[in-house]
Design a protein around this motif. Structure first.
Motif, PDB file in Angstrom:
ATOM      1  N   SER A  65      -9.463  -0.280  -3.590  1.00 48.96           N
ATOM      2  CA  SER A  65      -9.189  -0.991  -4.839  1.00 48.96           C
ATOM      3  C   SER A  65     -10.357  -1.900  -5.154  1.00 48.96           C
ATOM      4  N   THR A 112      -9.595   7.197  -3.108  1.00 47.93           N
ATOM      5  CA  THR A 112      -8.227   7.000  -2.639  1.00 47.93           C
ATOM      6  C   THR A 112      -8.217   5.994  -1.487  1.00 47.93           C
ATOM      7  N   GLY A 113      -7.241   5.098  -1.524  1.00 45.47           N
ATOM      8  CA  GLY A 113      -7.121   4.103  -0.465  1.00 45.47           C
ATOM      9  C   GLY A 113      -7.987   2.888  -0.656  1.00 45.47           C
ATOM     10  N   SER A 130       0.837  -1.191   0.000  1.00 44.47           N
ATOM     11  CA  SER A 130       0.000   0.000   0.000  1.00 44.47           C
ATOM     12  C   SER A 130       0.876   1.247   0.000  1.00 44.47           C
ATOM     13  N   GLU A 131       0.470   2.263  -0.774  1.00 46.04           N
ATOM     14  CA  GLU A 131       1.182   3.533  -0.820  1.00 46.04           C
ATOM     15  C   GLU A 131       2.659   3.351  -1.168  1.00 46.04           C
ATOM     16  N   GLU A 148      -7.601   1.408  -8.686  1.00 45.71           N
ATOM     17  CA  GLU A 148      -6.723   1.520  -7.526  1.00 45.71           C
ATOM     18  C   GLU A 148      -6.539   2.999  -7.180  1.00 45.71           C
ATOM     19  N   SER A 149      -7.115   3.418  -6.062  1.00 44.24           N
ATOM     20  CA  SER A 149      -7.037   4.826  -5.636  1.00 44.24           C
ATOM     21  C   SER A 149      -7.422   5.792  -6.758  1.00 44.24           C
ATOM     22  N   GLY A 150      -8.512   5.465  -7.434  1.00 43.03           N
ATOM     23  CA  GLY A 150      -9.033   6.352  -8.469  1.00 43.03           C
ATOM     24  C   GLY A 150      -8.318   6.257  -9.804  1.00 43.03           C
TER      25      GLY A 150
END
Length: 456
Positions: A392, A389-390, A339-340, A406-408
């Motif tokens: 999926s 965002t955040g 993630s991130e 995935e996050s837009g």
């Protein structure tokens, strides 16, 4: 005194003294050997990541000892630049192991207990390689004067070049050329005259076969190992070509460099099994990639939209084509939540698919803060009503194309195989209005992870 017989002190026999000395020597030798072994292991661990400014030549082999011997001798005869030879023997039964042992001071080698195919042997060699450049070489080849010099000049002429291959007498595709000789005895004079460095003869291409393949260590670290989903041999080099091109690198033929190729000796030995192996690998390739050349084009278009289409993009290599918000693990027991742009160690037991990756892939993500399994799993199972965002989700376009949102960001999934390989089909599928889905900015496609069994 009278009547008293004096006795001399008894001396140990010469045989007993000799045996005692042997025991002492043996114990000293054993102690010294153990200390030396420990020191060697320590030195090996400390120097494991130490590289040298030269080329690691990796030769996978199986039951072709005489061809292998000729190949190694040709390297020693015609290679002036720094190099090391690494031979991986796929459990040969023709005396190859004994031959390798007899020249162990000149090469590094490993004898596998079973045949892991071309990709498995290559991967073992890649894990052992110490060179700043790496060259894969078939055992049924004879290298020629200036072969490595010319190929390195081509590779180093442009940072956009990812891999380089030579031309030869026996191969499929653009690398095959007509030769005037009929006997190997007449090959060297031809090669000597042919191998004159000439940048005008360097040619960009879409495919290089794996019989002789040169690339930088940085490319290995970005792209990873060969996919062992291809059994025995064939198509694993085509697969690697695609993965390199996805990152914006180009492939080049050094048409000023000729090496002799006897031609698919190990594959021919399969006899009637050859077509079955070839067909199985073709099915795996097509299932994994679908239309790979269109995928390369789409990846470069996405890179342009994101502001960088240079070679060596995305910054984290092939991992940039992997999805976020998935669970992965390497050799150890630790499960990570991606993630991130980080891998977060997971505390607790995970009840959803965990994808196995190689250590080379895993280390491209920096380690982030620990997360609770229940928290990450809740995010994995979430079905967002809209791209946020955040979050999926797997979603389908009206034409059936799969996208990973995935996050837009909308990312096309390369194939059904890729979706299965990442466990995305186990996620609840989101239903976004077609206009909402197709209006999202498009990111890099999602490709399948490779199959690899690490043995070091």
């Amino acid at each position: 005194m009278a009547g008293v017989t004096r006795q001399r002190p008894r001396r140990r026999s010469r045989r007993r003294r000799s045996a005692a000395r042997r025991v002492t020597v043996a114990s000293v030798y054993k102690e010294g050997y153990q200390q030396g072994y420990k020191q060697g292991v320590t030195a090996g661990r400390e120097s494991f990541d130490t590289l040298f400014d030269g080329t690691s030549i990796i030769i996978p082999t199986y039951n072709k000892r005489d061809y292998l011997k000729l190949c190694i001798e040709s390297i020693a005869r015609h290679t002036d630049l720094p190099y090391e030879i690494i031979v991986i023997d796929n459990a040969s039964t023709d005396g190859t192991a004994e031959y390798l042992q007899s020249i162990s001071g000149q090469i590094r080698y490993r004898v596998l207990e079973q045949n892991h195919g071309f990709a498995g042997a290559v991967n073992q060699g890649l894990m052992m390689a110490k060179g700043s450049t790496i060259l894969l070489l078939n055992n049924d080849t004879l290298v020629t004067p200036r072969w490595l010099d010319n190929m390195l000049q081509c590779l180093n002429s442009d940072s956009r070049i990812g891999m380089v291959g030579p031309v030869t007498n026996y191969i499929s595709g653009e690398q095959r050329i007509d030769v005037p000789y009929e006997s190997v005895d007449d090959m060297l004079p031809f090669a000597e005259a042919f191998n004159q460095c000439d940048p005008a003869k360097w040619q960009r291409t879409d495919r290089i076969t794996g019989f002789c393949l040169l690339f930088r260590r940085e490319l290995l670290e970005r792209t990873g190992y060969f996919d062992e989903g291809y059994v025995v041999g064939n198509y694993e080099d085509d697969d690697y070509n695609i993965r390199v091109r996805l990152q914006g690198f180009e492939l080049a033929l050094a048409r000023d460099t000729f090496i002799h190729h006897y031609g698919s000796i190990s594959m021919k030995a399969l006899g009637d099994q050859f077509m079955a192996v070839n067909n199985e690998n073709e099915r795996y390739f097509m299932a994994k990639w679908g239309n790979p050349h269109a995928l390369v084009y789409e990846a470069r278009e996405a890179a342009l939209r994101m502001g960088d289409a240079s070679a060596g993009w995305p910054p984290n290599g092939e991992t940039g084509f992997y999805p976020s918000f998935v669970f992965v693990k390497g050799l150890g027991d630790t499960v990570y939540w991606i993630s991130e742009g980080q891998r977060h160690p997971v505390a607790g037991t995970v009840q959803v698919p965990v994808i196995h990756l190689s250590q080379l892939e895993l280390k491209r993500w920096p380690v982030g803060a620990q997360v609770a399994a229940v928290e990450a799993e809740s995010t994995w199972r979430l079905v967002p009503a809209e791209p946020l965002t955040g979050t999926s989700a797997l979603a389908s376009a009206p034409d059936g194309t799969l996208y990973y949102v995935e996050s837009g960001i909308r990312r096309r999934v390369a194939s059904l195989h890729a979706a299965q390989a990442w466990g995305l089909l186990d996620k609840p599928q989101a239903v976004f209005p077609p206009e909402t889905l197709m209006s999202l900015p498009e990111g890099l496609p999602v490709i399948a992870p490779i199959r690899v069994v690490q043995r070091l």
